[in-house]
Design a protein around this motif. Structure first.
Motif, PDB file in Angstrom:
ATOM      1  N   SER A  69      30.002  75.276  20.212  1.00 26.99           N
ATOM      2  CA  SER A  69      29.436  76.320  19.362  1.00 26.99           C
ATOM      3  C   SER A  69      30.362  76.330  18.145  1.00 26.99           C
ATOM      4  CB  SER A  69      29.620  77.510  20.032  1.00 26.99           C
ATOM      5  OG  SER A  69      31.169  77.980  20.565  1.00 26.99           O
ATOM      6  N   GLU A  70      30.033  77.269  17.169  1.00 27.14           N
ATOM      7  CA  GLU A  70      30.613  77.180  15.955  1.00 27.14           C
ATOM      8  C   GLU A  70      32.256  77.873  16.331  1.00 27.14           C
ATOM      9  OE1 GLU A  70      30.576  79.465  11.708  1.00 27.14           O
ATOM     10  OE2 GLU A  70      28.605  79.440  12.946  1.00 27.14           O
ATOM     11  N   GLU A  71      32.211  78.759  17.266  1.00 30.34           N
ATOM     12  CA  GLU A  71      33.439  79.169  17.520  1.00 30.34           C
ATOM     13  C   GLU A  71      34.486  78.607  18.129  1.00 30.34           C
ATOM     14  OE1 GLU A  71      36.447  82.280  18.079  1.00 30.34           O
ATOM     15  OE2 GLU A  71      35.049  82.169  16.739  1.00 30.34           O
ATOM     16  N   GLU A  72      33.886  77.514  19.069  1.00 30.48           N
ATOM     17  CA  GLU A  72      34.726  76.626  19.811  1.00 30.48           C
ATOM     18  C   GLU A  72      35.289  75.518  18.820  1.00 30.48           C
ATOM     19  OE1 GLU A  72      32.479  76.631  24.210  1.00 30.48           O
ATOM     20  OE2 GLU A  72      31.661  75.368  22.620  1.00 30.48           O
ATOM     21  N   CYS A  73      34.611  75.162  17.890  1.00 27.42           N
ATOM     22  CA  CYS A  73      34.925  74.032  16.859  1.00 27.42           C
ATOM     23  C   CYS A  73      36.307  74.768  16.197  1.00 27.42           C
ATOM     24  CB  CYS A  73      33.801  73.880  15.934  1.00 27.42           C
ATOM     25  SG  CYS A  73      32.551  72.697  16.558  1.00 27.42           S
ATOM     26  N   ARG A  74      35.981  76.009  15.650  1.00 25.85           N
ATOM     27  CA  ARG A  74      37.093  76.729  14.949  1.00 25.85           C
ATOM     28  C   ARG A  74      38.351  76.899  15.788  1.00 25.85           C
ATOM     29  NH1 ARG A  74      39.228  81.824  14.652  1.00 25.85           N
ATOM     30  NH2 ARG A  74      37.966  82.401  16.344  1.00 25.85           N
ATOM     31  N   VAL A  75      38.194  77.100  17.113  1.00 23.23           N
ATOM     32  CA  VAL A  75      39.456  77.426  17.992  1.00 23.23           C
ATOM     33  C   VAL A  75      40.373  76.054  18.111  1.00 23.23           C
ATOM     34  CG1 VAL A  75      40.087  77.799  20.122  1.00 23.23           C
ATOM     35  CG2 VAL A  75      38.369  79.361  19.144  1.00 23.23           C
ATOM     36  N   VAL A  76      39.517  74.979  18.417  1.00 24.99           N
ATOM     37  CA  VAL A  76      39.988  73.720  18.439  1.00 24.99           C
ATOM     38  C   VAL A  76      41.056  73.140  17.321  1.00 24.99           C
ATOM     39  CG1 VAL A  76      39.532  71.328  18.940  1.00 24.99           C
ATOM     40  CG2 VAL A  76      38.433  72.835  20.189  1.00 24.99           C
ATOM     41  N   VAL A  77      40.138  73.499  16.082  1.00 24.86           N
ATOM     42  CA  VAL A  77      40.918  72.994  14.773  1.00 24.86           C
ATOM     43  C   VAL A  77      42.112  73.925  14.629  1.00 24.86           C
ATOM     44  CG1 VAL A  77      40.765  73.349  12.442  1.00 24.86           C
ATOM     45  CG2 VAL A  77      38.740  72.256  13.698  1.00 24.86           C
ATOM     46  N   GLN A  78      42.192  75.161  14.618  1.00 26.01           N
ATOM     47  CA  GLN A  78      43.197  75.872  14.558  1.00 26.01           C
ATOM     48  C   GLN A  78      44.289  75.425  15.681  1.00 26.01           C
ATOM     49  OE1 GLN A  78      41.652  79.902  15.365  1.00 26.01           O
ATOM     50  NE2 GLN A  78      40.923  80.203  13.310  1.00 26.01           N
ATOM     51  N   LEU A  79      43.724  75.252  16.934  1.00 22.66           N
ATOM     52  CA  LEU A  79      45.042  74.928  17.961  1.00 22.66           C
ATOM     53  C   LEU A  79      45.767  73.347  17.406  1.00 22.66           C
ATOM     54  CD1 LEU A  79      43.067  75.407  21.279  1.00 22.66           C
ATOM     55  CD2 LEU A  79      45.190  76.698  20.449  1.00 22.66           C
ATOM     56  N   ALA A  80      44.821  72.789  16.665  1.00 22.36           N
ATOM     57  CA  ALA A  80      45.490  71.444  16.197  1.00 22.36           C
ATOM     58  C   ALA A  80      46.510  71.829  15.096  1.00 22.36           C
ATOM     59  CB  ALA A  80      44.300  70.539  15.822  1.00 22.36           C
ATOM     60  N   GLN A  81      45.989  72.522  14.310  1.00 22.87           N
ATOM     61  CA  GLN A  81      46.836  73.098  13.117  1.00 22.87           C
ATOM     62  C   GLN A  81      48.156  73.633  13.778  1.00 22.87           C
ATOM     63  OE1 GLN A  81      44.042  75.455  11.126  1.00 22.87           O
ATOM     64  NE2 GLN A  81      43.830  73.847   9.495  1.00 22.87           N
ATOM     65  N   LEU A  82      48.200  74.437  14.859  1.00 22.96           N
ATOM     66  CA  LEU A  82      49.223  75.209  15.315  1.00 22.96           C
ATOM     67  C   LEU A  82      50.069  74.129  15.772  1.00 22.96           C
ATOM     68  CD1 LEU A  82      50.345  77.903  16.046  1.00 22.96           C
ATOM     69  CD2 LEU A  82      49.161  77.828  18.066  1.00 22.96           C
ATOM     70  N   LYS A  83      49.748  73.222  16.790  1.00 21.48           N
ATOM     71  CA  LYS A  83      50.312  72.109  17.216  1.00 21.48           C
ATOM     72  C   LYS A  83      51.214  71.212  16.090  1.00 21.48           C
ATOM     73  CE  LYS A  83      51.696  69.436  20.526  1.00 21.48           C
ATOM     74  NZ  LYS A  83      50.766  68.494  21.496  1.00 21.48           N
ATOM     75  N   GLY A  84      50.323  71.012  15.038  1.00 24.96           N
ATOM     76  CA  GLY A  84      50.876  70.119  13.972  1.00 24.96           C
ATOM     77  C   GLY A  84      50.435  68.704  13.953  1.00 24.96           C
ATOM     78  N   LEU A  85      50.010  68.471  12.935  1.00 27.65           N
ATOM     79  CA  LEU A  85      49.368  66.985  12.986  1.00 27.65           C
ATOM     80  C   LEU A  85      50.491  66.025  12.366  1.00 27.65           C
ATOM     81  CD1 LEU A  85      46.942  69.054  12.437  1.00 27.65           C
ATOM     82  CD2 LEU A  85      45.496  67.204  12.206  1.00 27.65           C
ATOM     83  N   MET A  86      50.308  64.721  12.798  1.00 28.48           N
ATOM     84  CA  MET A  86      51.133  63.774  12.313  1.00 28.48           C
ATOM     85  C   MET A  86      50.380  62.733  11.576  1.00 28.48           C
ATOM     86  SD  MET A  86      52.974  62.798  15.865  1.00 28.48           S
ATOM     87  CE  MET A  86      51.481  62.660  17.069  1.00 28.48           C
ATOM     88  N   GLU A  87      50.802  62.014  10.765  1.00 24.46           N
ATOM     89  CA  GLU A  87      50.339  60.802   9.903  1.00 24.46           C
ATOM     90  C   GLU A  87      50.084  59.637  10.734  1.00 24.46           C
ATOM     91  OE1 GLU A  87      49.474  60.926   6.639  1.00 24.46           O
ATOM     92  OE2 GLU A  87      50.370  62.633   6.051  1.00 24.46           O
ATOM     93  N   SER A  88      48.780  59.129  10.489  1.00 19.85           N
ATOM     94  CA  SER A  88      48.255  58.010  11.448  1.00 19.85           C
ATOM     95  C   SER A  88      48.102  56.644  10.337  1.00 19.85           C
ATOM     96  CB  SER A  88      47.144  58.237  12.077  1.00 19.85           C
ATOM     97  OG  SER A  88      47.262  59.374  12.865  1.00 19.85           O
ATOM     98  N   GLN A  89      48.914  56.251   9.574  1.00 20.70           N
ATOM     99  CA  GLN A  89      49.037  55.288   8.869  1.00 20.70           C
ATOM    100  C   GLN A  89      49.251  53.978   9.574  1.00 20.70           C
ATOM    101  OE1 GLN A  89      50.807  56.073   4.948  1.00 20.70           O
ATOM    102  NE2 GLN A  89      49.217  57.120   4.276  1.00 20.70           N
ATOM    103  N   THR A  90      48.443  53.192  10.062  1.00 22.51           N
ATOM    104  CA  THR A  90      48.706  51.984  10.876  1.00 22.51           C
ATOM    105  C   THR A  90      48.438  50.792   9.755  1.00 22.51           C
ATOM    106  OG1 THR A  90      47.667  53.151  12.873  1.00 22.51           O
ATOM    107  CG2 THR A  90      48.095  50.666  12.858  1.00 22.51           C
TER     108      THR A  90
END
Length: 503
Positions: A156-177
């Motif tokens: 659902s739209e709400e589930e997509c939003r929650v997963v994105v927010q959880l990822a932002q809260l966790k913090g994202l790392m660069e993936s330059q391989t």
């Protein structure tokens, strides 16, 4: 005699004075009880009904016993664990019991156990699947090589939003391989410019001028892959074992190593891009104690794949990736071929600890689109549904089809990101006995560069070891560990990293 007869005659005359005379006296007959036929029919009907009733009851009991002994309590546990939860319930966490010893028991992964595989039928075929209560989803077959499906509205739209927010809260790392190889099985050039003689000297631990197997193995565990890839190892060890004394001189090593590191290993013969992927990513744990939306997605994956819940629960965490403008990933395989000198990362401690290197073993990929993209950013499958697969055919007119920055538009199949849609494809074929077989080379895929907007996706992988006995042993070790810790730390969840590090 005459007196006696005369006496009886007088008695008859005296008795006949009170009654009217009758010319005919009926003889004496015995009295009978007359029974109506309707009573007899009613009794017979009652008996027949009772007989049929008892037969019916016996059949019902026999059917219940048959279902019970054929399904067994283990199947019921699996069904309860795999039952989907309501997608829109955000008020309270979804209940998800801890893995029981029955779910993780080795008997569930015996030789008779098989991995379920969805039926594709034909390209374009649409079938209904039940993933959430009181609703069905349409699942469309996108290709047969690899076997791949598209499920709109999976999130659902709400589930997509929650997963994105959880990822932002966790913090994202660069993936330059570095794009020095294509796929996980390609050989990596050393980051430092080392000659063949220098590499030989580094491998020759005792400096006797000869390479032995244990010396090669000792340098095969570099985490960044700058030493020896599985392909290098196969070629070097094959050459070593072909020698009478199973040793390699510098000249022998030069012949093998130079070939594996030469331009022929890079399809176009030159370095095309600085990176084979550029994005940001993070990992979200989906076990006990995680957000209820992550529980919902994991249970939905179990329902969609119809695989045992224990396999899904003990697989990798959910990977969330963010592609900004210009970000991409070159075509690659999510999983790796199985060789005797490799071991699966997820079952490494239950498998061959002397294996030369670790590889990813991912039977299924379920990709979630968490956002739509304004322009470009498609997921491309360059060789999907080709009649044949040849590695040389990936180079056309001097351009490598795995280079998504240059040739994304040439891919046989491209899927435009749409928020809430899920893709499912199998990275491996079946081995013909119901277990995971060879790598499906048609599962080669990549991500086209994003031209405008932001692309959010998530990858849910189901890890399976090609050796079902090793997978079974891993499941048993996890079950034993869970039982030993459940008494002491009942409220503390067992993370994916702990399972892999502390077994």
């Amino acid at each position: 005699m005459e007196e006696i007869q005369e006496h009886f005659m007088k008695q008859e005359e005296s008795s006949g004075e009170d009654k009217p005379s009758s010319p005919y006296i009926a003889p004496f007959r015995s009295t009978r009880l007359h029974i109506q036929r309707s009573n007899v029919c009613s009794r017979a009907y009652f008996v027949v009904v009772m007989v049929f009733f008892h037969v019916y009851i016996l059949n019902v009991i026999a059917l219940l016993l048959y279902v019970h002994y054929n399904n067994g309590p283990g199947d019921l546990v699996k069904r309860e664990a795999a039952s989907p939860q309501p997608a829109g319930d955000s008020e309270s966490p979804l209940p998800h019991p801890a893995p029981t010893s029955r779910e993780l028991h080795v008997e569930d992964y015996s030789e008779s156990f098989s991995l379920h595989r969805l039926e594709g039928i034909r390209v374009g075929y649409v079938q209904q699947v039940s993933l959430v209560p009181e609703r069905t989803h349409e699942m469309k077959t996108l290709s047969l090589k690899p076997l791949m499906f598209e499920i709109p509205g999976f999130l659902s739209e709400e589930e997509c939003r929650v997963v994105v927010q959880l990822a932002q809260l966790k913090g994202l790392m660069e993936s330059q391989t570095p794009a020095l190889s294509q796929g996980q099985e390609e050989s990596n050039q050393p980051l430092l410019s080392l000659s063949t003689e220098e590499v030989f000297s580094l491998l020759d631990l005792n400096q006797d001028g000869l390479l032995q197997k244990h010396e090669i193995v000792s340098h095969s565990r570099s985490q960044d892959g700058t030493w020896l890839s599985p392909n290098n190892l196969r070629q070097i060890l094959t050459s070593l074992e072909a020698r009478p004394k199973e040793m390699l001189t510098l000249e022998d090593f030069r012949q093998v190593y130079d070939v594996s590191q030469g331009p022929g290993r890079q399809r176009s013969g030159k370095l095309r891009n600085k990176f084979k992927q550029r994005n940001k990513h993070t990992w979200l744990y989906q076990g006990l104690g995680s957000h209820h939306v992550l529980h919902t997605l994991r249970n939905r994956v179990i329902s969609l794949t119809r695989l045992p819940s224990a396999l899904v629960e003990l697989s990798e965490p959910l990977q969330v990736i963010r592609y900004e403008q210009g970000d991409f990933s070159n075509a690659h395989h999510d999983s790796s071929p199985a060789y005797s000198e490799t071991t699966c990362t997820h079952t490494q401690l239950a498998g061959n600890t002397s294996a030369l290197t670790e590889v990813s073993c991912r039977y299924v990929t379920v990709l979630f689109y968490l956002s739509s993209v304004e322009e470009a950013g498609e997921t491309t499958f360059p060789v999907a549904d080709n009649r044949t697969y040849e590695e040389q055919a990936l180079v056309q007119d001097g351009v490598d089809l795995t280079d998504t920055q240059e040739t994304c538009g040439r891919g046989n199949l491209r899927i435009k990101p749409t928020a809430g849609t899920a893709l499912l494809w199998y990275n491996h074929l079946s081995d013909g006995r119901g277990w995971m077989g060879e790598l499906d080379e048609y599962s080669l895929h990549g991500d086209c560069p994003v031209r405008r907007g932001v692309k959010w996706v998530a990858n849910s992988w189901v890890n399976v070891d090609p050796d079902h006995q090793i997978q079974a042993r891993y499941q048993r070790l996890v079950a034993q560990r869970h039982q030993s810790r459940s008494g002491m730390e009942h409220d503390q969840p067992l993370s994916h990293s702990e399972l892999h590090q502390d077994l």
